[in-house]
Design a protein around this motif. Structure first.
Motif, PDB file in Angstrom:
ATOM      1  N   PHE A   1      32.451  34.848  33.708  1.00  0.00           N
ATOM      2  CA  PHE A   1      32.526  34.111  34.965  1.00  0.00           C
ATOM      3  C   PHE A   1      33.294  32.803  34.815  1.00  0.00           C
ATOM      4  N   SER A   2      33.230  32.203  33.643  1.00  0.00           N
ATOM      5  CA  SER A   2      34.018  30.998  33.397  1.00  0.00           C
ATOM      6  C   SER A   2      35.508  31.315  33.426  1.00  0.00           C
ATOM      7  N   ARG A   3      35.875  32.387  32.767  1.00  0.00           N
ATOM      8  CA  ARG A   3      37.285  32.795  32.745  1.00  0.00           C
ATOM      9  C   ARG A   3      37.739  33.217  34.148  1.00  0.00           C
ATOM     10  N   MET A   4      36.900  33.969  34.841  1.00  0.00           N
ATOM     11  CA  MET A   4      37.237  34.417  36.186  1.00  0.00           C
ATOM     12  C   MET A   4      37.442  33.202  37.111  1.00  0.00           C
ATOM     13  N   LYS A   5      36.570  32.227  37.016  1.00  0.00           N
ATOM     14  CA  LYS A   5      36.698  31.018  37.839  1.00  0.00           C
ATOM     15  C   LYS A   5      37.988  30.282  37.501  1.00  0.00           C
ATOM     16  N   SER A   6      38.298  30.212  36.226  1.00  0.00           N
ATOM     17  CA  SER A   6      39.489  29.500  35.780  1.00  0.00           C
ATOM     18  C   SER A   6      40.777  30.156  36.272  1.00  0.00           C
ATOM     19  N   GLU A   7      40.792  31.467  36.361  1.00  0.00           N
ATOM     20  CA  GLU A   7      42.027  32.159  36.729  1.00  0.00           C
ATOM     21  C   GLU A   7      42.146  32.495  38.213  1.00  0.00           C
ATOM     22  N   THR A   8      41.076  32.308  38.985  1.00  0.00           N
ATOM     23  CA  THR A   8      41.065  32.727  40.389  1.00  0.00           C
ATOM     24  C   THR A   8      42.207  32.125  41.192  1.00  0.00           C
ATOM     25  N   GLU A   9      42.388  30.829  41.136  1.00  0.00           N
ATOM     26  CA  GLU A   9      43.406  30.184  41.975  1.00  0.00           C
ATOM     27  C   GLU A   9      44.802  30.718  41.691  1.00  0.00           C
ATOM     28  N   GLN A  10      45.153  30.840  40.408  1.00  0.00           N
ATOM     29  CA  GLN A  10      46.511  31.302  40.107  1.00  0.00           C
ATOM     30  C   GLN A  10      46.741  32.742  40.547  1.00  0.00           C
ATOM     31  N   PHE A  11      45.724  33.600  40.467  1.00  0.00           N
ATOM     32  CA  PHE A  11      45.902  34.982  40.904  1.00  0.00           C
ATOM     33  C   PHE A  11      45.915  35.100  42.426  1.00  0.00           C
ATOM     34  N   VAL A  12      45.115  34.299  43.111  1.00  0.00           N
ATOM     35  CA  VAL A  12      45.152  34.290  44.582  1.00  0.00           C
ATOM     36  C   VAL A  12      46.539  33.861  45.051  1.00  0.00           C
ATOM     37  N   ARG A  13      47.060  32.824  44.430  1.00  0.00           N
ATOM     38  CA  ARG A  13      48.396  32.329  44.783  1.00  0.00           C
ATOM     39  C   ARG A  13      49.470  33.385  44.488  1.00  0.00           C
ATOM     40  N   MET A  14      49.375  34.026  43.325  1.00  0.00           N
ATOM     41  CA  MET A  14      50.355  35.047  42.955  1.00  0.00           C
ATOM     42  C   MET A  14      50.340  36.198  43.960  1.00  0.00           C
ATOM     43  N   LYS A  15      49.145  36.683  44.303  1.00  0.00           N
ATOM     44  CA  LYS A  15      49.032  37.804  45.240  1.00  0.00           C
ATOM     45  C   LYS A  15      49.543  37.420  46.625  1.00  0.00           C
ATOM     46  N   ALA A  16      49.255  36.211  47.065  1.00  0.00           N
ATOM     47  CA  ALA A  16      49.678  35.767  48.393  1.00  0.00           C
ATOM     48  C   ALA A  16      51.193  35.665  48.506  1.00  0.00           C
ATOM     49  N   HIS A  17      51.851  35.378  47.395  1.00  0.00           N
ATOM     50  CA  HIS A  17      53.305  35.205  47.402  1.00  0.00           C
ATOM     51  C   HIS A  17      54.057  36.389  46.810  1.00  0.00           C
ATOM     52  N   GLY A  18      53.345  37.495  46.554  1.00  0.00           N
ATOM     53  CA  GLY A  18      54.016  38.676  46.002  1.00  0.00           C
ATOM     54  C   GLY A  18      54.703  38.383  44.693  1.00  0.00           C
TER      55      GLY A  18
ATOM     56  N   PRO B   1      39.110  45.743  40.551  1.00  0.00           N
ATOM     57  CA  PRO B   1      38.085  44.950  41.234  1.00  0.00           C
ATOM     58  C   PRO B   1      37.193  44.193  40.241  1.00  0.00           C
ATOM     59  N   SER B   2      36.673  43.057  40.669  1.00  0.00           N
ATOM     60  CA  SER B   2      35.914  42.187  39.768  1.00  0.00           C
ATOM     61  C   SER B   2      34.640  42.848  39.233  1.00  0.00           C
ATOM     62  N   ASP B   3      33.972  43.715  40.004  1.00  0.00           N
ATOM     63  CA  ASP B   3      32.751  44.346  39.499  1.00  0.00           C
ATOM     64  C   ASP B   3      33.048  45.284  38.329  1.00  0.00           C
ATOM     65  N   ILE B   4      34.168  45.967  38.392  1.00  0.00           N
ATOM     66  CA  ILE B   4      34.562  46.855  37.289  1.00  0.00           C
ATOM     67  C   ILE B   4      35.000  46.023  36.085  1.00  0.00           C
ATOM     68  N   ARG B   5      35.716  44.930  36.340  1.00  0.00           N
ATOM     69  CA  ARG B   5      36.120  44.052  35.244  1.00  0.00           C
ATOM     70  C   ARG B   5      34.901  43.459  34.543  1.00  0.00           C
ATOM     71  N   LEU B   6      33.874  43.111  35.310  1.00  0.00           N
ATOM     72  CA  LEU B   6      32.640  42.591  34.716  1.00  0.00           C
ATOM     73  C   LEU B   6      32.022  43.633  33.790  1.00  0.00           C
ATOM     74  N   ASP B   7      31.910  44.869  34.251  1.00  0.00           N
ATOM     75  CA  ASP B   7      31.359  45.935  33.399  1.00  0.00           C
ATOM     76  C   ASP B   7      32.168  46.085  32.109  1.00  0.00           C
ATOM     77  N   ARG B   8      33.490  46.041  32.233  1.00  0.00           N
ATOM     78  CA  ARG B   8      34.354  46.192  31.052  1.00  0.00           C
ATOM     79  C   ARG B   8      34.190  45.010  30.097  1.00  0.00           C
ATOM     80  N   ALA B   9      34.075  43.820  30.651  1.00  0.00           N
ATOM     81  CA  ALA B   9      33.916  42.620  29.813  1.00  0.00           C
ATOM     82  C   ALA B   9      32.599  42.672  29.043  1.00  0.00           C
ATOM     83  N   LEU B  10      31.545  43.073  29.710  1.00  0.00           N
ATOM     84  CA  LEU B  10      30.246  43.176  29.037  1.00  0.00           C
ATOM     85  C   LEU B  10      30.278  44.256  27.965  1.00  0.00           C
TER      86      LEU B  10
END
Length: 183
Positions: free
Chosen positions: A137-154, A118-127
């Motif tokens: 947050f810049s990296r998370m924003k940059s990668e969001t679309e590709q991961f949403v697409r990957m998850k939606a298509h298995g 989950p993103s809240d745990i990833r944030l803690d780890r990143a900090l």
């Protein structure tokens, strides 16, 4: 005929990809692709990439040596075809995974393993590792679309929850062992 198995470890920033992959290499003797990048090395970052400038990328591209490629926040990440054959594990994102598959290398069997956190745990780890809020947050924003697409298509063979590193590692190691036996 399949000659080589390449395990592709996929996950958003700070999901634990490097930690799990490093432990697997130490325990099994497997080797990891150390990809090239044009981004700057983070404080206290080990040898997670080969850090170069854009001229190296341009030269390798003109020499047709690029295998997988992705761009995140204006930084380029890539590997060479030789690296794919010389290694067992590759930390990669969904765009890079797609470029690997598009190569059509019929003698490599790719096994994609998504590390889910989950993103809240990833944030803690990143900090904790020293990333700034802005970088995370810049990296998370940059990668969001590709991961949403990957998850939606298995777009992965396996998914591992990495809420507990020891449990996640045990599952990862088991997947690799089973896949190697089946190969």
């Amino acid at each position: 005929m399949i000659n080589h198995k390449l395990f592709c470890i996929i996950g958003e920033t700070a999901s634990g990809k490097d930690t799990l992959t490093k432990k697997l290499c130490e325990d099994t003797g497997m080797k990891q692709v150390i990809s090239y990048t044009t981004r700057s090395r983070r404080d206290n970052e080990g040898d997670t990439h080969i850090f170069v400038d854009n001229s190296v990328y341009e030269k390798m591209k003109s020499d047709d040596k690029i295998a997988a490629y992705t761009e995140i926040n204006g930084n380029r990440y890539w590997s060479t075809i030789d690296q794919l054959y010389d290694n067992d594990l590759y930390i990669i994102d969904p765009i890079g995974m797609k470029s690997l598959e598009d190569l059509g290398l019929e003698d490599i069997d790719y096994c994609s393993i998504y590390i889910n956190v989950p993103s809240d745990i990833r944030l803690d780890r990143a900090l904790y590792r020293g990333d700034s809020l802005e970088d995370f947050f810049s990296r998370m924003k940059s990668e969001t679309e590709q991961f949403v697409r990957m998850k939606a298509h298995g777009g992965f063979d396996y998914a591992i929850s990495n809420l507990n590193e020891d449990k996640a590692y045990a599952v990862l190691k088991h997947i690799v062992e089973v896949e190697i036996i089946q190969n």
